[in-house]
Design an enzyme around this catalytic site. Sequence first.
Site, PDB file in Angstrom:
ATOM      1  N   LYS A 266       0.849  -1.205   0.000  1.00 21.66           N
ATOM      2  CA  LYS A 266       0.000   0.000   0.000  1.00 21.66           C
ATOM      3  C   LYS A 266       0.878   1.245   0.000  1.00 21.66           C
ATOM      4  O   LYS A 266       0.595   2.235  -0.683  1.00 21.66           O
ATOM      5  CB  LYS A 266      -0.936  -0.011   1.222  1.00 21.66           C
ATOM      6  CG  LYS A 266      -2.018   1.066   1.206  1.00 21.66           C
ATOM      7  CD  LYS A 266      -1.604   2.396   1.799  1.00 21.66           C
ATOM      8  CE  LYS A 266      -2.730   3.413   1.766  1.00 21.66           C
ATOM      9  NZ  LYS A 266      -2.343   4.737   2.272  1.00 21.66           N
ATOM     10  N   ASP A 282      -5.709   5.176 -15.551  1.00 21.34           N
ATOM     11  CA  ASP A 282      -6.651   4.234 -14.946  1.00 21.34           C
ATOM     12  C   ASP A 282      -6.006   3.593 -13.708  1.00 21.34           C
ATOM     13  O   ASP A 282      -5.281   2.603 -13.816  1.00 21.34           O
ATOM     14  CB  ASP A 282      -7.013   3.176 -16.000  1.00 21.34           C
ATOM     15  CG  ASP A 282      -8.094   2.221 -15.523  1.00 21.34           C
ATOM     16  OD1 ASP A 282      -8.278   2.090 -14.304  1.00 21.34           O
ATOM     17  OD2 ASP A 282      -8.734   1.594 -16.379  1.00 21.34           O
TER      18      ASP A 282
HETATM   19  P1  NAD Z   1      -8.131   4.962 -26.414  1.00 24.08           P
HETATM   20  O1  NAD Z   1      -8.888   3.977 -27.198  1.00 24.08           O
HETATM   21  O2  NAD Z   1      -8.853   6.167 -25.924  1.00 24.08           O
HETATM   22  O3  NAD Z   1      -6.870   5.484 -27.245  1.00 24.08           O
HETATM   23  C1  NAD Z   1      -5.910   4.626 -27.792  1.00 24.08           C
HETATM   24  C2  NAD Z   1      -5.862   4.858 -29.282  1.00 24.08           C
HETATM   25  O4  NAD Z   1      -5.193   6.077 -29.576  1.00 24.08           O
HETATM   26  C3  NAD Z   1      -5.060   3.802 -29.995  1.00 24.08           C
HETATM   27  O5  NAD Z   1      -5.827   2.646 -30.207  1.00 24.08           O
HETATM   28  C4  NAD Z   1      -4.648   4.518 -31.279  1.00 24.08           C
HETATM   29  O6  NAD Z   1      -5.634   4.364 -32.266  1.00 24.08           O
HETATM   30  C5  NAD Z   1      -4.616   5.996 -30.873  1.00 24.08           C
HETATM   31  N1  NAD Z   1      -3.247   6.560 -30.824  1.00 24.08           N
HETATM   32  C6  NAD Z   1      -2.882   7.780 -31.279  1.00 24.08           C
HETATM   33  N2  NAD Z   1      -1.581   7.989 -31.074  1.00 24.08           N
HETATM   34  C7  NAD Z   1      -1.078   6.899 -30.481  1.00 24.08           C
HETATM   35  C8  NAD Z   1       0.230   6.527 -30.023  1.00 24.08           C
HETATM   36  N3  NAD Z   1       1.273   7.330 -30.127  1.00 24.08           N
HETATM   37  N4  NAD Z   1       0.375   5.333 -29.416  1.00 24.08           N
HETATM   38  C9  NAD Z   1      -0.682   4.500 -29.275  1.00 24.08           C
HETATM   39  N5  NAD Z   1      -1.933   4.789 -29.709  1.00 24.08           N
HETATM   40  C10 NAD Z   1      -2.142   5.983 -30.317  1.00 24.08           C
HETATM   41  O7  NAD Z   1      -7.430   4.325 -25.131  1.00 24.08           O
HETATM   42  P2  NAD Z   1      -6.819   2.924 -24.766  1.00 24.08           P
HETATM   43  O8  NAD Z   1      -5.453   3.199 -24.248  1.00 24.08           O
HETATM   44  O9  NAD Z   1      -6.983   1.910 -25.846  1.00 24.08           O
HETATM   45  O10 NAD Z   1      -7.761   2.478 -23.558  1.00 24.08           O
HETATM   46  C11 NAD Z   1      -7.642   3.092 -22.304  1.00 24.08           C
HETATM   47  C12 NAD Z   1      -9.001   3.334 -21.710  1.00 24.08           C
HETATM   48  O11 NAD Z   1      -9.734   2.109 -21.637  1.00 24.08           O
HETATM   49  C13 NAD Z   1      -8.927   3.852 -20.314  1.00 24.08           C
HETATM   50  O12 NAD Z   1      -9.845   4.918 -20.167  1.00 24.08           O
HETATM   51  C14 NAD Z   1      -9.386   2.661 -19.464  1.00 24.08           C
HETATM   52  O13 NAD Z   1      -9.937   3.101 -18.245  1.00 24.08           O
HETATM   53  C15 NAD Z   1     -10.388   2.014 -20.363  1.00 24.08           C
HETATM   54  N6  NAD Z   1     -10.721   0.604 -20.151  1.00 24.08           N
HETATM   55  C16 NAD Z   1     -10.019  -0.208 -19.322  1.00 24.08           C
HETATM   56  C17 NAD Z   1     -10.354  -1.545 -19.183  1.00 24.08           C
HETATM   57  C18 NAD Z   1      -9.506  -2.423 -18.289  1.00 24.08           C
HETATM   58  O14 NAD Z   1      -8.467  -1.997 -17.848  1.00 24.08           O
HETATM   59  N7  NAD Z   1      -9.903  -3.662 -18.016  1.00 24.08           N
HETATM   60  C19 NAD Z   1     -11.424  -2.067 -19.921  1.00 24.08           C
HETATM   61  C20 NAD Z   1     -12.123  -1.212 -20.788  1.00 24.08           C
HETATM   62  C21 NAD Z   1     -11.762   0.111 -20.902  1.00 24.08           C
END
Ligand code: NAD
Length: 428
Positions: A266, A282
């Site tokens: 923690k 997150d």
């Molecule tokens: P996102 O989908 O908002 O953004 C990611 C996207 O940004 C990529 O898929 C890509 O298309 C684009 N991108 C642009 N520039 C990039 C770069 N330089 N590098 C990588 N990608 C780039 O976010 P995410 O990261 O796919 O998902 C994170 C979100 O999902 C958080 O809000 C989280 O809380 C949520 N989430 C979490 C869970 C879990 O942890 N179990 C489940 C569902 C959703």
Amino acid sequence: MVNGNGKPMKSKLSGFHQLDAEEKLDLIKKFSDLTEEDAEVLQRTGALDMKSAEMMIENVIGTTEYPVGIATNFLINGRDYLVPMALEEPSVVAAASNAAKLARPRGGFTATSDEPVMIGQIQLVGVKDIPKAKDAIMLNKEKIFDIANKCDSVLVKFGGGVRDIEAREISTPRGSMLIVHLLVDVRDAMGANAVNTMSERIAPLLEEVTGGEARLRIISNLADRRLARSKAVWGKETLGEEVIERILDAYEFAANDHYRCTTHNKGIMNGIDAVVLATANDFRAIEAGAHSYASMNGRYEPLTRYSKDEDGNLVGEIELPLALGLVGGATRTHPVARIAVRIMGVKSTKEFAEVVASVGLAQNFAALRALANEGIQKGHMKLHARNIAVNAGATAEEAHAVAGRLIGEKNISVSRAKEILEEMHGQS
Ligand code: NAD
């Protein structure tokens, strides 16, 4: 039927989500007997305005604020960092800064991290011949990768995309299941949305080639392909030999006792979560991953390790999964998060994870050092004195003076703060 506030109102508010924020708040005021002043407090949004907040989550009636403090003194891989931390607990920022200062004479922190690879899981049930199904998946690797990569051309453009696929059988009381892992390099994203989309999109082909039925298709928060590590040496001339022995005893306590280990970890998360929150990442994902990783060996273990080097200095090390994003989620939409990232100056999620791991190690070292010596309460309560004063009813203007007296009298308690306030009010 009455609600929690004793009023005859149901929590089933049909159409609530369609109301605007003002109308929602009016209903909540009635439901919970809020005053006009309460409503104003909720609506007094800070940097995150109501419109942006409403785009982030559902049923928004306000925002909440945390203090953002800056941890100083961090020297990581030869670079200087200032680290923004958002949290409500006093003494965390001071402790991290102090630990980082004590690590500087021996070069600060040396950190490394894996490529940002996340795991998407696809659960296949009803597969008749599992070894044959595994072979079929491997034979169709290229086709699967192609489908997945086509889901996210932006990610691929930035150098990310599918890296590998794995399949393994698990035995459950409901029969054998085939679990497929899609390994995806998510570059600067945390990756959940990207990986979930890919996992869903490849599922029909997996069903076709395995003869099974795809059920769950979602990211794993045990991001063990995306580990960050940091190491620091605290010199015996800085700490003293006795303190080093005490810290090692404290570490062994955590390594051999589940109850202590939980608090040990923690303390690490005090630092890590604060940076994660400041950057609107997150924190649930980070927490779940960290504690799961701490149990990887079949028992819950400390995320840090301590030892003595051959010269008798204290060596601290940390390793944990850190699925952090610099794009995606709320990281670019929360105005404070964007500035927090600029304060740190990190340019990739790898560098970001290395900073965060170092903060976790610093935080843990600071806690162990304090606990093994005078206890944490002396320093903590001094910093907590202002909160105690406010709890006793002090205004922001009075809190400083009341806290000063509580510390001076070595009696940091709400009852004493109340007496001091009565005295002060009597004089005015
Ligand atoms: P996102 O989908 O908002 O953004 C990611 C996207 O940004 C990529 O898929 C890509 O298309 C684009 N991108 C642009 N520039 C990039 C770069 N330089 N590098 C990588 N990608 C780039 O976010 P995410 O990261 O796919 O998902 C994170 C979100 O999902 C958080 O809000 C989280 O809380 C949520 N989430 C979490 C869970 C879990 O942890 N179990 C489940 C569902 C959703």
